[in-house]
Write an enzyme that holds these catalytic residues in place. Sequence first.
Site, PDB file in Angstrom:
ATOM      1  N   GLN A 141      34.595  59.536  45.255  1.00 57.26           N
ATOM      2  CA  GLN A 141      34.849  58.436  45.853  1.00 57.26           C
ATOM      3  C   GLN A 141      34.353  58.490  47.264  1.00 57.26           C
ATOM      4  O   GLN A 141      34.568  57.311  47.933  1.00 57.26           O
ATOM      5  CB  GLN A 141      36.243  57.711  45.632  1.00 57.26           C
ATOM      6  CG  GLN A 141      36.535  57.436  44.270  1.00 57.26           C
ATOM      7  CD  GLN A 141      37.851  56.929  43.945  1.00 57.26           C
ATOM      8  OE1 GLN A 141      38.756  57.992  43.645  1.00 57.26           O
ATOM      9  NE2 GLN A 141      38.090  55.711  43.946  1.00 57.26           N
TER      10      GLN A 141
ATOM     11  N   LEU B 253      40.337  52.158  44.292  1.00 57.27           N
ATOM     12  CA  LEU B 253      39.804  51.933  45.546  1.00 57.27           C
ATOM     13  C   LEU B 253      38.549  51.689  45.749  1.00 57.27           C
ATOM     14  O   LEU B 253      37.953  51.053  46.811  1.00 57.27           O
ATOM     15  CB  LEU B 253      40.446  53.266  46.378  1.00 57.27           C
ATOM     16  CG  LEU B 253      42.069  53.479  46.587  1.00 57.27           C
ATOM     17  CD1 LEU B 253      42.164  54.615  47.220  1.00 57.27           C
ATOM     18  CD2 LEU B 253      42.679  52.328  47.209  1.00 57.27           C
TER      19      LEU B 253
ATOM     20  N   HIS C  21      41.662  58.665  34.631  1.00 57.00           N
ATOM     21  CA  HIS C  21      40.942  57.774  35.529  1.00 57.00           C
ATOM     22  C   HIS C  21      40.203  58.527  36.598  1.00 57.00           C
ATOM     23  O   HIS C  21      39.090  58.310  36.721  1.00 57.00           O
ATOM     24  CB  HIS C  21      41.923  56.636  36.209  1.00 57.00           C
ATOM     25  CG  HIS C  21      41.228  55.780  37.231  1.00 57.00           C
ATOM     26  ND1 HIS C  21      41.461  54.435  37.082  1.00 57.00           N
ATOM     27  CD2 HIS C  21      40.689  56.022  38.383  1.00 57.00           C
ATOM     28  CE1 HIS C  21      40.733  53.831  38.218  1.00 57.00           C
ATOM     29  NE2 HIS C  21      40.197  54.834  38.987  1.00 57.00           N
TER      30      HIS C  21
ATOM     31  N   HIS D 226      36.026  59.669  37.107  1.00 58.52           N
ATOM     32  CA  HIS D 226      35.043  59.654  38.422  1.00 58.52           C
ATOM     33  C   HIS D 226      34.350  60.881  38.552  1.00 58.52           C
ATOM     34  O   HIS D 226      33.256  60.735  39.048  1.00 58.52           O
ATOM     35  CB  HIS D 226      36.021  59.489  39.734  1.00 58.52           C
ATOM     36  CG  HIS D 226      36.513  57.956  39.930  1.00 58.52           C
ATOM     37  ND1 HIS D 226      35.719  57.112  40.313  1.00 58.52           N
ATOM     38  CD2 HIS D 226      37.670  57.517  40.238  1.00 58.52           C
ATOM     39  CE1 HIS D 226      36.342  55.782  40.578  1.00 58.52           C
ATOM     40  NE2 HIS D 226      37.648  56.348  40.506  1.00 58.52           N
TER      41      HIS D 226
HETATM   42 NI    NI Z   1      39.259  54.979  40.825  1.00 54.54          NI
END
Ligand code: NI
Length: 176
Positions: free
Chosen positions: A58, A99, A140, A144
């Site tokens: 991320q 996010l 989760h 990613h």
């Molecule tokens: Ni996430």
Amino acid sequence: MQYKSLNLKKLQIICYPDPLLKKVAQPVEEITEEISDLAESMVDIMVKSSGIGLAATQLGIPLRIITMSVTGKRDDAEIIINPTLSNLSGSSEMEEGCLSVPNVRANVRRANACTVDALDVDGNPFCMDAVELAATILQHETDHLNGILFIDHLNTVSRLSCRRALKQLEKEYENR
Ligand code: NI
């Protein structure tokens, strides 16, 4: 990419539909000072952003590092390097957000329990059993690392209800 030259002050959460979110992350081979600094920065960013989980993906960094804090508090934060999940069992549906996908929340069905094997920030192997929210976060965040977002798991109805917000994010990405 040279992780030595990473400017930790400039790290930013990237958002859908940035193609870097689809990249499969590589295992961390050695936990150098740069890696531990990066992991600590991830905890800072996660807590500051009021998140309960964050993956290096991320931040546009394709390394298998995740952080999580079930309470969102810094004291409860864990650094999890090269995670592998096993013993996935049960099934439950929980409302998730991300996010990297702001303003979108949707129910996702996942295993209710799992075990994670990983390295801590000192390079020591550890194993942890997780249930409910902790198990959801682990799944989760591990997703990613494999280039998968929670919106990739939605059923047709949920997908439809998120369509407008996703379109908006696509527009913002184009105009960034
Ligand atoms: Ni996430």
